[in-house]
Scaffold this motif. Structure first.
Motif, PDB file in Angstrom:
ATOM      1  N   SER A  70      -0.339  10.418  32.035  1.00  0.00           N
ATOM      2  CA  SER A  70       0.389  11.601  31.601  1.00  0.00           C
ATOM      3  C   SER A  70       0.369  11.677  30.077  1.00  0.00           C
ATOM      4  N   LEU A  71       0.521  12.870  29.549  1.00  0.00           N
ATOM      5  CA  LEU A  71       0.553  13.054  28.101  1.00  0.00           C
ATOM      6  C   LEU A  71       1.687  12.243  27.491  1.00  0.00           C
ATOM      7  N   LEU A  72       2.824  12.208  28.140  1.00  0.00           N
ATOM      8  CA  LEU A  72       3.955  11.457  27.614  1.00  0.00           C
ATOM      9  C   LEU A  72       3.633   9.967  27.508  1.00  0.00           C
ATOM     10  N   SER A  73       2.962   9.403  28.514  1.00  0.00           N
ATOM     11  CA  SER A  73       2.635   7.982  28.452  1.00  0.00           C
ATOM     12  C   SER A  73       1.627   7.685  27.347  1.00  0.00           C
ATOM     13  N   VAL A  74       0.720   8.629  27.081  1.00  0.00           N
ATOM     14  CA  VAL A  74      -0.236   8.451  25.981  1.00  0.00           C
ATOM     15  C   VAL A  74       0.489   8.538  24.645  1.00  0.00           C
ATOM     16  N   LEU A  75       1.366   9.523  24.493  1.00  0.00           N
ATOM     17  CA  LEU A  75       2.083   9.711  23.228  1.00  0.00           C
ATOM     18  C   LEU A  75       3.007   8.539  22.905  1.00  0.00           C
ATOM     19  N   THR A  76       3.617   7.932  23.914  1.00  0.00           N
ATOM     20  CA  THR A  76       4.521   6.807  23.651  1.00  0.00           C
ATOM     21  C   THR A  76       3.776   5.578  23.152  1.00  0.00           C
ATOM     22  N   LYS A  77       2.464   5.521  23.368  1.00  0.00           N
ATOM     23  CA  LYS A  77       1.669   4.377  22.909  1.00  0.00           C
ATOM     24  C   LYS A  77       1.139   4.562  21.492  1.00  0.00           C
ATOM     25  N   LEU A  78       1.266   5.772  20.943  1.00  0.00           N
ATOM     26  CA  LEU A  78       0.787   6.031  19.584  1.00  0.00           C
ATOM     27  C   LEU A  78       1.759   5.444  18.568  1.00  0.00           C
ATOM     28  N   PRO A  79       1.244   5.010  17.418  1.00  0.00           N
ATOM     29  CA  PRO A  79       2.151   4.488  16.386  1.00  0.00           C
ATOM     30  C   PRO A  79       3.008   5.611  15.817  1.00  0.00           C
ATOM     31  N   ASP A  80       4.188   5.233  15.304  1.00  0.00           N
ATOM     32  CA  ASP A  80       5.073   6.213  14.673  1.00  0.00           C
ATOM     33  C   ASP A  80       4.410   6.807  13.442  1.00  0.00           C
ATOM     34  N   ILE A  81       4.706   8.073  13.165  1.00  0.00           N
ATOM     35  CA  ILE A  81       4.186   8.741  11.971  1.00  0.00           C
ATOM     36  C   ILE A  81       5.150   8.456  10.826  1.00  0.00           C
ATOM     37  N   GLU A  82       4.648   7.871   9.769  1.00  0.00           N
ATOM     38  CA  GLU A  82       5.472   7.473   8.627  1.00  0.00           C
ATOM     39  C   GLU A  82       5.415   8.493   7.495  1.00  0.00           C
ATOM     40  N   ASP A  83       4.590   9.532   7.622  1.00  0.00           N
ATOM     41  CA  ASP A  83       4.418  10.514   6.553  1.00  0.00           C
ATOM     42  C   ASP A  83       5.692  11.327   6.343  1.00  0.00           C
ATOM     43  N   ASP A  84       5.902  11.765   5.077  1.00  0.00           N
ATOM     44  CA  ASP A  84       6.992  12.686   4.762  1.00  0.00           C
ATOM     45  C   ASP A  84       6.445  14.097   4.871  1.00  0.00           C
ATOM     46  N   PHE A  85       7.062  14.904   5.695  1.00  0.00           N
ATOM     47  CA  PHE A  85       6.636  16.275   5.860  1.00  0.00           C
ATOM     48  C   PHE A  85       7.581  17.189   5.091  1.00  0.00           C
ATOM     49  N   PRO A  86       7.049  18.180   4.395  1.00  0.00           N
ATOM     50  CA  PRO A  86       7.921  19.099   3.657  1.00  0.00           C
ATOM     51  C   PRO A  86       8.650  20.029   4.626  1.00  0.00           C
ATOM     52  N   ASP A  87       9.802  20.546   4.152  1.00  0.00           N
ATOM     53  CA  ASP A  87      10.501  21.554   4.932  1.00  0.00           C
ATOM     54  C   ASP A  87       9.648  22.809   4.936  1.00  0.00           C
ATOM     55  N   VAL A  88       9.557  23.461   6.070  1.00  0.00           N
ATOM     56  CA  VAL A  88       8.732  24.651   6.200  1.00  0.00           C
ATOM     57  C   VAL A  88       9.618  25.809   6.637  1.00  0.00           C
ATOM     58  N   CYS A  89       9.491  26.904   5.952  1.00  0.00           N
ATOM     59  CA  CYS A  89      10.243  28.101   6.293  1.00  0.00           C
ATOM     60  C   CYS A  89       9.535  28.813   7.444  1.00  0.00           C
ATOM     61  N   THR A  90      10.278  29.155   8.475  1.00  0.00           N
ATOM     62  CA  THR A  90       9.680  29.854   9.608  1.00  0.00           C
ATOM     63  C   THR A  90       9.813  31.357   9.500  1.00  0.00           C
ATOM     64  N   GLY A  91      10.570  31.823   8.509  1.00  0.00           N
ATOM     65  CA  GLY A  91      10.768  33.254   8.354  1.00  0.00           C
ATOM     66  C   GLY A  91      11.957  33.763   9.132  1.00  0.00           C
ATOM     67  N   ASN A  92      12.641  32.890   9.875  1.00  0.00           N
ATOM     68  CA  ASN A  92      13.798  33.313  10.665  1.00  0.00           C
ATOM     69  C   ASN A  92      15.119  32.929  10.018  1.00  0.00           C
ATOM     70  N   GLU A  93      15.109  32.127   8.973  1.00  0.00           N
ATOM     71  CA  GLU A  93      16.339  31.682   8.348  1.00  0.00           C
ATOM     72  C   GLU A  93      16.938  32.813   7.512  1.00  0.00           C
ATOM     73  N   SER A  94      18.249  32.936   7.579  1.00  0.00           N
ATOM     74  CA  SER A  94      18.910  34.024   6.857  1.00  0.00           C
ATOM     75  C   SER A  94      18.887  33.799   5.362  1.00  0.00           C
ATOM     76  N   ASP A  95      18.817  32.556   4.896  1.00  0.00           N
ATOM     77  CA  ASP A  95      18.819  32.287   3.455  1.00  0.00           C
ATOM     78  C   ASP A  95      17.416  32.184   2.873  1.00  0.00           C
ATOM     79  N   SER A  96      16.420  32.631   3.596  1.00  0.00           N
ATOM     80  CA  SER A  96      15.045  32.499   3.100  1.00  0.00           C
ATOM     81  C   SER A  96      14.611  33.676   2.245  1.00  0.00           C
ATOM     82  N   GLY A  97      15.518  34.540   1.912  1.00  0.00           N
ATOM     83  CA  GLY A  97      15.157  35.665   1.055  1.00  0.00           C
ATOM     84  C   GLY A  97      14.477  36.743   1.860  1.00  0.00           C
ATOM     85  N   ASN A  98      13.235  37.032   1.562  1.00  0.00           N
ATOM     86  CA  ASN A  98      12.522  38.129   2.217  1.00  0.00           C
ATOM     87  C   ASN A  98      11.748  37.714   3.457  1.00  0.00           C
TER      88      ASN A  98
END
Length: 102
Positions: A70-98
């Motif tokens: 199963s996809l879940l069993s494959v994903l649980t065997k992958l190493p954890d991702i240690e990268d820092d991901f930036p916050d991404v605006c989806t365009g739905n937040e009320s404080d995102s301006g335009n």
């Protein structure tokens, strides 16, 4: 077996009947459907799979079950991702301006 032909010969059933290899073997008749050969696998050799991998080694046909994970069993065997991901605006937040991406 023998002759001058260099093609490997398959041992006959009688040549195997006194050997330990016959303990897990059974002679089976092949039938033909159109251009294909059909092998009916007896219950004692049943494979717990819906797909198999068939390959040839010399004069032997090897049948191995294909086991899907199963996809879940494959994903649980992958190493954890240690990268820092930036916050991404989806365009739905009320404080995102335009609603545009930064």
């Amino acid at each position: 077996m023998g002759g001058t032909d260099s093609t490997p010969q398959s041992p006959t059933y009688n040549q195997y009947q006194d050997k330990s290899v016959m303990q897990n073997s059974k002679p089976i008749t092949l039938s033909t459907t159109g251009t294909e050969q059909v092998l009916i696998i007896p219950p004692e050799f049943a494979i717990a799979a819906t797909e198999v991998l068939l390959h040839k080694e010399g004069n032997r046909l090897i049948i191995e079950p294909v086991i899907f994970q199963s996809l879940l069993s494959v994903l649980t065997k992958l190493p954890d991702i240690e990268d820092d991901f930036p916050d991404v605006c989806t365009g739905n937040e009320s404080d995102s301006g335009n609603g545009q991406y930064p």
